[in-house]
Design a protein around this motif. Structure first.
Motif, PDB file in Angstrom:
ATOM      1  N   UNK A  71       0.825  -1.208   0.000  1.00 52.89           N
ATOM      2  CA  UNK A  71       0.000   0.000   0.000  1.00 52.89           C
ATOM      3  C   UNK A  71       0.859   1.258   0.000  1.00 52.89           C
ATOM      4  N   UNK A  72       1.997   1.210   0.681  1.00 51.49           N
ATOM      5  CA  UNK A  72       2.921   2.347   0.646  1.00 51.49           C
ATOM      6  C   UNK A  72       3.409   2.593  -0.781  1.00 51.49           C
ATOM      7  N   UNK A  73       3.590   1.498  -1.531  1.00 50.20           N
ATOM      8  CA  UNK A  73       4.069   1.583  -2.916  1.00 50.20           C
ATOM      9  C   UNK A  73       2.952   1.933  -3.897  1.00 50.20           C
ATOM     10  N   UNK A  74       1.756   2.159  -3.384  1.00 47.22           N
ATOM     11  CA  UNK A  74       0.655   2.569  -4.258  1.00 47.22           C
ATOM     12  C   UNK A  74      -0.029   1.443  -4.986  1.00 47.22           C
ATOM     13  N   UNK A  75       0.109   0.218  -4.491  1.00 50.65           N
ATOM     14  CA  UNK A  75      -0.542  -0.918  -5.141  1.00 50.65           C
ATOM     15  C   UNK A  75      -2.052  -0.704  -5.198  1.00 50.65           C
ATOM     16  N   UNK A  76      -2.647  -1.090  -6.323  1.00 49.41           N
ATOM     17  CA  UNK A  76      -4.084  -0.918  -6.525  1.00 49.41           C
ATOM     18  C   UNK A  76      -4.803  -2.228  -6.185  1.00 49.41           C
ATOM     19  N   UNK A  77      -4.872  -2.504  -4.899  1.00 44.40           N
ATOM     20  CA  UNK A  77      -5.453  -3.766  -4.433  1.00 44.40           C
ATOM     21  C   UNK A  77      -6.676  -3.455  -3.577  1.00 44.40           C
ATOM     22  N   UNK A  78      -7.753  -4.186  -3.835  1.00 44.76           N
ATOM     23  CA  UNK A  78      -8.997  -3.965  -3.113  1.00 44.76           C
ATOM     24  C   UNK A  78      -9.253  -5.006  -2.029  1.00 44.76           C
ATOM     25  N   UNK A  79      -8.759  -6.221  -2.226  1.00 46.50           N
ATOM     26  CA  UNK A  79      -8.948  -7.297  -1.267  1.00 46.50           C
ATOM     27  C   UNK A  79      -7.669  -8.111  -1.167  1.00 46.50           C
ATOM     28  N   UNK A  80      -7.421  -8.661   0.017  1.00 47.03           N
ATOM     29  CA  UNK A  80      -6.243  -9.488   0.235  1.00 47.03           C
ATOM     30  C   UNK A  80      -6.669 -10.882   0.688  1.00 47.03           C
ATOM     31  N   UNK A  81      -6.075 -11.910   0.078  1.00 53.84           N
ATOM     32  CA  UNK A  81      -6.238 -13.278   0.535  1.00 53.84           C
ATOM     33  C   UNK A  81      -4.962 -13.690   1.247  1.00 53.84           C
TER      34      UNK A  81
END
Length: 498
Positions: free
Chosen positions: A308-318
């Motif tokens: 998230x610090x790197x700006x990843x575009x992720x909405x959900x984590x498994x």
């Protein structure tokens, strides 16, 4: 009914052998009816965190409610040739008679404070030690780890994906339960959905994609089968040149004409930060800005935070193995120690001395209070008292560090909440376990009442668990008495830790 009961297992014999030999010894020494008080507490927070989460009470209740010994159990014990017949008869006609207090499931807990208190005939209080520790240690460990992962996700959903890497069947099922308490939104474990109502979710494996003539064909067939919940795994071959383009094609040619909106794509390998940003751009440009990007692949709280610090575009984590096993720190380390023995109307305090100061126990039959600021609603400190002490928070309350006793703080405008709730009285259950969803909501609410400084992953603020002056004085009097009787005992001044 728990999965254990469904499997028809009698867990009464799930105990360390020395619990039985000691109990047999208590009986032969005339202590069968001696009432003892035991505390379960822990000494160190996993992963160097600022707090842990208490979990597993419901399964402990199930165990204690069904505690009995069968003829087969007695036959086995008789074959060991070390138990007297009176003790074997006692077990055969066993009836649980203890009083138990415990924290509510989902409560943030801290080192040194009792989280379970058992009072009853010493034989019975001793016999349950192993299962108290086994049950609470496991689920508290997983719930604590899950809460760290969930907080790292900063409001994004976290799914527990660890069944195949869990350590045993119960590790998977009860681990999913604990992860849900800690804040995970769903699990891949189907039996956890059936038995506990934790939403079961899943997409597909790489084998599904490989089974078809092309990646697009595998996506299309899956979309036709599950149009209302279509999330496609896009990293079997190449995320950007194959997976995402084929997913977009499937969305346009299969799902939209059927009248359904696609749900997501999942990335399970590679540089997830880079790939998610590129995938997001491609999906948005194709008109699918509402499609979620799901990330998996050996994630933990630190990797999620960095993504998230790197700006990843992720909405959900498994999150799988690192959560369900608490891989980075896989032992909770709760202990179960004798604290007092009843004599008439009084309780004689019992203390364990150790060369390691942190292993010196706090004696006495105790209660735990948590002070909440009425101004901020945040937890300020916990206070361990003797069971019959009254805490009047309507007036200023002065607490002090039990080691650095000169460190004092006067609390004003606070509410004092008892943390130990009656669970059994005389062996009869007096507590009704909340629904799992209620436990989860309670947990997340209680974590919200902790200072952000306590919730840091690195070098969190130390949340103080102090002793009442009466309890502190009693503990130090015992230490001085023992020290004077035994020159080999550690010399301790000004107080000690738990």
């Amino acid at each position: 009914m728990s999965p254990q009961d469904k499997l028809g297992r009698n867990l009464s014999m799930l105990t360390d052998f020395y619990e039985l030999t000691m109990s047999n010894g208590y009986l032969q020494n005339g202590m069968k009816d001696t009432v003892a008080v035991f505390d379960m507490f822990f000494r160190r927070i996993p992963d160097g965190g600022g707090f842990a989460i208490f979990a597993g009470l419901e399964q402990l209740i199930e165990y204690l409610s069904n505690l009995s010994f069968t003829e087969e159990d007695i036959g086995y014990l008789r074959s060991k040739n070390c138990f007297c017949e009176e003790f074997l008869d006692y077990l055969l006609h066993f009836k649980f008679q203890c009083d138990i207090w415990a924290m509510k499931e989902g409560t943030p807990i801290f080192p040194g404070e009792p989280v379970v208190v058992v009072r009853g005939p010493v034989i019975q209080a001793q016999l349950v030690e192993t299962m108290v520790l086994l049950t609470i240690n496991h689920q508290s460990l997983v719930a604590t780890k899950a809460n760290r992962v969930v907080r790292a996700a900063q409001g994004r959903s976290v799914f527990e994906f660890g069944s195949r890497r869990a350590q045993s069947y119960d590790g998977a099922v009860l681990g999913a339960r604990a992860a849900y308490i800690g804040g995970c939104d769903a699990t891949a474990c189907v039996i956890a959905d059936r038995d506990y109502g934790i939403p079961a979710v899943g997409t597909m494996a790489h084998s599904w994609v490989q089974m078809f003539g092309s990646e697009y064909e595998s996506f299309a067939e899956y979309a036709k089968l599950y149009p209302d919940n279509c999330t496609l795994l896009v990293d079997t071959y190449n995320v950007l040149s194959s997976g995402i383009p084929n997913a977009i094609k499937c969305f346009n040619e299969v799902l939209l004409p059927m009248g359904y909106r696609p749900k997501g794509v999942r990335i399970d390998s590679g540089d997830i930060a880079y790939l998610s940003k590129k995938a997001r751009k491609m999906l948005d440009e194709a008109g699918f800005d509402y499609v979620n990007i799901v990330a998996s692949n050996s994630l933990d709280e630190y990797i999620i935070r960095d993504l998230l610090i790197q700006g990843a575009k992720i909405d959900l984590f498994g999150v799988g193995e690192n959560l369900i096993t608490s891989k980075s720190d896989p032992v909770f380390g709760g202990v179960y120690k004798l604290a007092a023995v009843q004599k008439g109307e009084e309780y004689l305090p019992k203390i364990k001395i150790s060369e390691s100061i942190e292993k010196i126990t706090t004696p006495g039959f105790k209660m735990v209070y948590r002070f909440f600021s009425k101004e901020t609603t945040l937890a300020v400190a916990d206070l361990v008292t003797l069971h019959d002490e009254a805490v009047d928070a309507s007036r200023p309350v002065t607490i002090f560090d039990p080691i650095a006793t000169w460190k004092k703080k006067t609390l004003q405008n606070v509410e004092a909440v008892e943390l130990l709730t009656p669970i059994f009285r005389g062996g009869e259950l007096v507590y009704r376990s909340p629904e799992l969803s209620q436990i989860r909501s309670y947990c997340l609410d209680q974590v919200d009442h902790l200072w952000d400084e306590v919730k840091r992953f690195e070098h969190p603020h130390t949340y103080y668990v102090d002793l009442s002056h009466k309890l502190w004085s009693m503990k130090n009097a015992l230490l001085e008495e023992i020290s004077s009787q035994n020159t080999g005992a550690p010399q301790i001044n000004e107080g000690t830790s738990f």
